[in-house]
Scaffold this active site. Structure first.
Site, PDB file in Angstrom:
ATOM      1  N   ASN A  50       0.822  -1.215   0.000  1.00 30.09           N
ATOM      2  CA  ASN A  50       0.000   0.000   0.000  1.00 30.09           C
ATOM      3  C   ASN A  50       0.855   1.264   0.000  1.00 30.09           C
ATOM      4  OD1 ASN A  50      -2.361  -1.453  -0.009  1.00 30.09           O
ATOM      5  ND2 ASN A  50      -2.641  -1.377   2.201  1.00 30.09           N
ATOM      6  N   ASP A 102       2.068   1.241  -9.706  1.00 31.14           N
ATOM      7  CA  ASP A 102       0.762   0.586  -9.615  1.00 31.14           C
ATOM      8  C   ASP A 102       0.877  -0.888 -10.002  1.00 31.14           C
ATOM      9  OD1 ASP A 102      -2.082   0.629  -9.199  1.00 31.14           O
ATOM     10  OD2 ASP A 102      -2.332   0.562 -11.355  1.00 31.14           O
ATOM     11  N   ASP A 105       2.850  -2.911  -6.877  1.00 28.94           N
ATOM     12  CA  ASP A 105       2.277  -3.183  -5.557  1.00 28.94           C
ATOM     13  C   ASP A 105       1.752  -4.605  -5.421  1.00 28.94           C
ATOM     14  OD1 ASP A 105       0.056  -2.917  -7.168  1.00 28.94           O
ATOM     15  OD2 ASP A 105      -0.713  -1.113  -6.199  1.00 28.94           O
ATOM     16  N   ARG A 110       2.454 -10.279  -3.332  1.00 23.25           N
ATOM     17  CA  ARG A 110       2.654 -11.725  -3.486  1.00 23.25           C
ATOM     18  C   ARG A 110       4.027 -12.150  -3.009  1.00 23.25           C
ATOM     19  NH1 ARG A 110      -0.613 -10.357  -7.876  1.00 23.25           N
ATOM     20  NH2 ARG A 110       1.151  -9.786  -9.191  1.00 23.25           N
ATOM     21  N   HIS A 124      -7.487   0.024  -5.929  1.00 24.16           N
ATOM     22  CA  HIS A 124      -8.616   0.416  -6.767  1.00 24.16           C
ATOM     23  C   HIS A 124      -9.014   1.873  -6.483  1.00 24.16           C
ATOM     24  CE1 HIS A 124     -11.629  -1.116  -9.565  1.00 24.16           C
ATOM     25  NE2 HIS A 124     -12.547  -0.412  -8.930  1.00 24.16           N
ATOM     26  N   ASP A 127      -6.475   4.243  -8.025  1.00 27.49           N
ATOM     27  CA  ASP A 127      -6.692   4.303  -9.473  1.00 27.49           C
ATOM     28  C   ASP A 127      -7.883   5.200  -9.801  1.00 27.49           C
ATOM     29  OD1 ASP A 127      -4.591   2.607  -9.959  1.00 27.49           O
ATOM     30  OD2 ASP A 127      -5.820   0.801 -10.092  1.00 27.49           O
TER      31      ASP A 127
END
Length: 448
Positions: A50, A102, A105, A110, A124, A127
């Protein structure tokens, strides 16, 4: 039970698994490998995904703020000829940096096994915020603004339409599918290219007829076929007594509008066909937002022209609230309610202006400005509360993946239960040792 997330939603968050794919070849062969390389070689494992997302948004805010300082009123060409070239170069660079971060991240999440519904919503949301910010910056880069409301409107919704329909599709299908050509990949590259072109060629190039003349006039391609449509489109952008052709920026906006509309149509047809006509109910908030924007633009032109940038940011705030509400409802398996409280004043303003109750001028401009402040306050409050509720539910922090959060009810109960068991086991062991010692003393005395 929280303000925006109930008990059922809290459990759904814990069970949520992201499903999605990006069909873009640009993403597959260029953007994704670049992001993966940056994560593997330059990103510490302690850095929260984040934080990467938010850092990218900060670059876009930096670019937006810089353009605001040089063109606060969103004036149009030829007034924008005096703007320095480097602010457009900065905007293009910030867009590419934002795009790269973007894409990084999710890979960092992962890599560190820190993927979570909060990360998905945060990504989201950022964005969604970037969509109107980038649109306003593109307006400046192409030299359009006050006096060209139609061009500004379509620049704004050119990215908003596919964004909303993709989120709406995900709400019903459970998967986010980005087409071969999409906004996060090719769209941002195109936006950066617009800014770089302005930086090196000048904003006046967007107000020439070079592309139109090359495609139609000089080559004779489709000569006479689209003249009426082109003249109609040109008149929407700028009122002209004599049709000369479509300017370069007009052609670009028409192309973007066509791509946005066809993507919305395809997604809309697919979802309605597979999930029924009732799915269209959740298109109503977005359609109401578009309708209000058009009505206010037509009936309060002076108020909008005097606060064009604020008006576009107001649209952006309302748009962000809608798409994040859809995303949150999807992740928490809660019903998305078409009625949006924050949109009520907008509908009221549009209705009053349509029926002539609200007269165009300074007073109406103040009302729109007050509504903008209210919308930003509401969206900011909602974001803060939702993030707090999700972190509390999942027992995590928003910008820290190294520290385990200990203030959730579930974590506290588990910790208390574990401590109680350890205390109980400790007491039993202590009693057993005492009994053993007493038995040993008894045997010793008996033997003596």
């Amino acid at each position: 039970m929280g303000l925006f997330i109930n008990a059922v939603g809290a459990q759904a968050l814990k069970d949520y698994k992201y499903s999605g794919t990006d069909l873009s070849l640009t993403y597959k062969y260029i953007l994704s490998p670049l992001a993966q390389y940056n994560v593997d070689h330059f990103t510490p494992k302690s850095l929260a995904p984040n934080t990467i997302t938010f850092l990218g948004l900060l670059f876009m805010i930096l670019s937006y703020s810089t353009m605001y300082l040089y063109n606060p009123d969103l004036t149009s060409y030829p007034s924008t000829l005096s703007l320095p070239w480097w602010i457009f170069f900065l905007n293009g660079s910030c867009m590419l940096i934002y795009q790269t971060l973007d894409n990084m991240d999710g890979k960092q999440a992962r890599r560190t096994s820190s993927s979570s519904p909060l990360g998905m919503l945060f990504d989201h949301g950022c964005d969604a915020i970037n969509s109107p910010l980038g649109s306003v910056n593109w307006c400046v880069a192409m030299g359009i603004g006050v006096g060209q409301p139609f061009a500004c409107f379509w620049t704004l919704i050119g990215s908003a339409i596919p964004f909303y329909f993709s989120t709406w599709e995900e709400y019903y299908t459970g998967a986010l599918v980005l087409p071969v050509i999409n906004g996060p990949s090719e769209g941002l590259i195109l936006g950066a290219g617009v800014s770089f072109y302005t930086a090196f060629a000048g904003v006046e190039k967007w107000h020439e007829y070079g592309v139109y003349d090359t495609l139609f006039s000089q080559t004779g391609f489709a000569e006479g076929i689209f003249d009426d449509q082109a003249a109609f489109a040109a008149n929407l952008f700028e009122s002209n007594d004599e049709f000369r052709g479509l300017k370069n920026y007009q052609l670009l906006i028409c192309l973007a509008a066509f791509c946005a509309i066809q993507e919305a149509f395809l997604k809309g047809y697919s979802v309605v066909r597979s999930h029924g006509l009732k799915t269209a109910l959740n298109l109503l908030p977005f359609l109401a937002l578009l309708s209000c924007a058009v009505v206010v633009g037509v009936y309060l032109p002076l108020a909008v022209a005097g606060n064009l940038r604020s008006f576009m940011c107001l649209f952006g705030a309302l748009f962000v609230e809608q798409v994040t509400a859809l995303m949150l409802a999807h992740m928490t398996k809660q019903e998305m309610r078409p009625f949006r409280v924050v949109l009520v004043p907008g509908v009221a303003i549009a209705g009053l202006s349509y029926f002539g109750v609200m007269v165009d001028g300074e007073e109406s401009a103040k009302v729109v400005l007050m509504y903008t402040i209210f919308a930003f306050t509401f969206v900011g409050f909602k974001f803060t509360v939702v993030i707090s509720e999700i972190t509390e539910c999942l027992g995590i922090y928003c910008f820290d993946i190294m520290t385990k959060r200990g203030d959730t009810v579930e974590y506290v109960v588990k910790k208390a239960t574990k401590a109680s068991k350890e205390s109980s086991n400790g007491g039993e062991k202590k009693s057993t040792r005492k009994a053993t010692r007493s038995s040993s003393r008894g045997r010793s005395k008996k033997n003596a």
